[in-house]
Design an enzyme around this catalytic site. Structure first.
Site, PDB file in Angstrom:
ATOM      1  N   ARG A   1      14.951  -3.822  -0.032  1.00 41.91           N
ATOM      2  CA  ARG A   1      15.026  -5.081   0.711  1.00 41.91           C
ATOM      3  C   ARG A   1      16.411  -5.696   0.492  1.00 41.91           C
ATOM      4  O   ARG A   1      16.996  -5.534  -0.580  1.00 41.91           O
ATOM      5  CB  ARG A   1      13.949  -6.046   0.204  1.00 41.91           C
ATOM      6  CG  ARG A   1      13.874  -7.310   1.006  1.00 41.91           C
ATOM      7  CD  ARG A   1      12.954  -8.360   0.377  1.00 41.91           C
ATOM      8  NE  ARG A   1      12.952  -9.568   1.190  1.00 41.91           N
ATOM      9  CZ  ARG A   1      12.714 -10.784   0.742  1.00 41.91           C
ATOM     10  NH1 ARG A   1      12.426 -10.968  -0.534  1.00 41.91           N
ATOM     11  NH2 ARG A   1      12.748 -11.815   1.557  1.00 41.91           N
ATOM     12  N   HIS A   2      16.913  -6.401   1.510  1.00 42.00           N
ATOM     13  CA  HIS A   2      18.208  -7.068   1.353  1.00 42.00           C
ATOM     14  C   HIS A   2      18.190  -8.023   0.154  1.00 42.00           C
ATOM     15  O   HIS A   2      17.125  -8.402  -0.340  1.00 42.00           O
ATOM     16  CB  HIS A   2      18.557  -7.837   2.629  1.00 42.00           C
ATOM     17  CG  HIS A   2      17.510  -8.848   2.967  1.00 42.00           C
ATOM     18  ND1 HIS A   2      17.360 -10.034   2.280  1.00 42.00           N
ATOM     19  CD2 HIS A   2      16.507  -8.826   3.884  1.00 42.00           C
ATOM     20  CE1 HIS A   2      16.337 -10.696   2.768  1.00 42.00           C
ATOM     21  NE2 HIS A   2      15.792  -9.989   3.736  1.00 42.00           N
TER      22      HIS A   2
END
Ligand SMILES: *[C@@H]1O[C@H](CO)[C@@H](O)[C@H](O)[C@H]1NC(C)=O
Ligand SMILES: *[C@@H]1O[C@H](CO)[C@@H](O)[C@H](O)[C@H]1NC(C)=O
Ligand SMILES: *[C@@H]1O[C@H](CO)[C@@H](O)[C@H](O)[C@H]1NC(C)=O
Ligand SMILES: *[C@@H]1O[C@H](CO)[C@@H](O)[C@H](O)[C@H]1NC(C)=O
Ligand SMILES: *[C@@H]1O[C@H](CO)[C@@H](O)[C@H](O)[C@H]1NC(C)=O
Length: 472
Positions: free
Chosen positions: A82-83
């Site tokens: 995930r970012h």
């Protein structure tokens, strides 16, 4: 019957909340970490799920990432990430501004918390920040890159990079592209090299499958009833009580504090902490740890808000609706295609591709985890069963903080290929398989139904009658 149910819920509430009404809420603390930080859900810091990183952000737990047996050697790795930490989206920034206005103009409490908010806390969020990756978010990915390279040095190495045996794929969103670039910077700096370039491919069919699954968009995203449990919980006794207490704490007329505003305060505390590493006065406003410790060892106002967020993820991204999970079929097949290819290469020579790094969203990770059966609770999360869900498995704070990551690592061992799964750098067993690193064939067999079906096109097609309706 009805009154008995009500009494049960009321009792639970009393246990959770009402005892505290007369206590003072303004808790001043020197800690730089808000006591409620472990409840921030998808807005939580990665360090909260791996607290040893607070002291040493590059620390790797060697015993957690070592091969399953002495005769095993890692040959392939797929990482879904995930970012990193980001700014609030415009929608939430607007809510924050509304909360700030209400507090500045109406709050008449005279305690230190409120005075700190009014006098020492400038509102600095602007709408153009809209979900962008922040500097801390770049660090999240730079540091993760170094730790993963230290964890799997033969796979995430300068040599595999130079040999073009490493592939980078990302969602098109700026925060994801910026994240994958930060990950690459982290590697170059760690290896001390400057003369190799990185490429990355944008693939939204893979990393933002939820946008492209028509059935999901139609029946969940654009369908208010799909999240009715969330709506019901916002109107519940629990949420009412939370609003009432927040109003009394700030000395604001109770009907001026809505669930959205309480949530904005919760988000503000989480953003201030995740972005600036600050334990802001907004956190002190919510922290009830002293009052709670002896009752439930958890935090009332906070756990209600945490549950509300989990409810939303559950019905929008998790087990709530079948299509949430099925929309990730394309990603599921892509991962197994890579593992199959590696296992084929391994049998007939050498594994060509060593590593795939894929960056996406919490919305990418949760449906896939649910499809694969992780964190499944026996009882669905609903608006009315909050009191019995305290030890639920589906807890987004633990699963998808910023820079959350799933790793599939394939090992060659004397008795064949083995697969190990890691969530946030911690080994996890596959649901219903007790072996922590089962034979790859066992995992394939376990997921044979999904591998033989789970067709994205078919699952995501609109039901026939719906198509007809729109054509008329
Ligand atoms: C907070 O730190 C200050 C200065 O270091 C100290 O005087 C004070 O006693 C501390 N307060 C608490 C609650 O620990
Ligand atoms: C390191 O990993 C081992 C095995 O997974 C685990 O038992 C231990 O608690 C971990 N240590 C830390 C500091 O996380
Ligand atoms: C994205 O990934 C999917 C699934 O592996 C693949 O079929 C598709 O060709 C890729 N798209 C692009 C633009 O690379
Ligand atoms: C919207 O969601 C409800 C509840 O899940 C469902 O019964 C209904 O069919 C959905 N509507 C559409 C258009 O898919
Ligand atoms: C695990 O086993 C239970 C009980 O046998 C079953 O209900 C469940 O569907 C299984 N989960 C998966 C992911 O296979």
């Amino acid at each position: 019957m009805k009154s008995a149910t009500w009494r049960n819920r009321h009792f639970a509430l009393a246990c959770l909340c009402m005892i505290m009404v007369r206590l003072s809420y303004c808790k001043l603390t020197n800690s730089s970490i808000p006591a409620i930080a472990v409840y921030f859900g998808t807005k939580g810091r990665y360090e909260e799920v791996n607290p040893h990183l607070i002291d040493d952000i590059l620390f790797v737990n060697k015993s957690a990432v070592s091969p399953p047996a002495a005769d095993c050697r890692s040959v392939h790795l797929v990482a879904l990430i995930r970012h990193g930490t980001r700014f609030p989206t415009t929608k939430n920034i607007k809510k924050i501004h509304r909360l700030y206005d209400v507090v500045m103009t109406e709050a008449s409490a005279t305690d230190q918390c409120l005075s700190d908010i009014k006098n020492k806390w400038p509102l600095w969020y602007t709408e153009d920040m809209d979900g962008k990756l922040v500097e801390k978010g770049k660090d999240d990915l730079r540091h993760l890159a170094v730790r993963l390279s230290k964890s799997f040095p033969s796979l995430i190495s300068e040599e595999t990079l130079r040999g073009e045996r490493m592939e980078f794929i990302t969602s098109s969103k700026h925060r994801c592209v910026d994240s994958i670039q930060a990950f690459q910077e982290g590697l170059l700096k760690h290896w001390g090299v400057g003369d190799v370039g990185f490429r990355h491919y944008v693939n939204d069919s893979l990393m933002r499958f939820f946008d492209q699954c028509k059935r999901f968009v139609e029946s969940i995203e654009n369908n208010k009833t799909a999240l009715k449990e969330v709506k019901l919980f916002k109107a519940s006794l629990e949420m009412d009580e939370v609003c009432r207490r927040m109003a009394s704490r700030l000395q604001i007329p109770p009907n001026h504090i809505t669930p959205d505003l309480v949530e904005a305060a919760f988000f503000l505390c989480s953003y201030e902490f995740a972005i600036k590493s600050r334990n802001s006065p907004w956190c002190n406003l919510l922290d009830e740890s002293d009052a709670q410790a002896w009752i439930l060892n958890s935090y009332c106002l906070t756990i209600v808000l945490e549950y509300k967020n989990d409810l939303k993820q559950y019905w929008k991204r998790g087990y709530g609706h079948e299509i949430n999970r099925k929309s990730s079929c394309v990603l599921f097949h892509d991962i197994f295609k890579r593992l199959d290819q590696a296992s084929y290469d391994y049998r007939f020579g050498e594994v060509t591709k060593a590593v795939t790094i894929q960056v996406g969203h919490g919305e990418t990770l949760l449906p896939l985890l649910s499809l694969m059966g992780f964190f499944r609770d026996e009882t669905p999360l609903t608006a009315t069963n909050f009191p019995m869900q305290h030890s639920r498995k589906f807890r987004s704070s633990q699963i998808v903080p910023y820079s959350a990551n799933l790793l599939f690592v394939l090992y060659e061992c004397t008795d064949g290929l083995r697969l190990q799964f890691f969530l946030n750098e911690k080994p996890m067993t596959f649901p219903n398989i007790s072996d922590p690193a089962p034979l790859y064939a066992t995992v394939r067999n376990h997921y044979s139904d999904l591998l033989g079906g789970c067709d994205f096109e078919k699952e995501c097609e609109l039901p026939k009658d719906k198509v007809k309706n729109t054509e008329l």
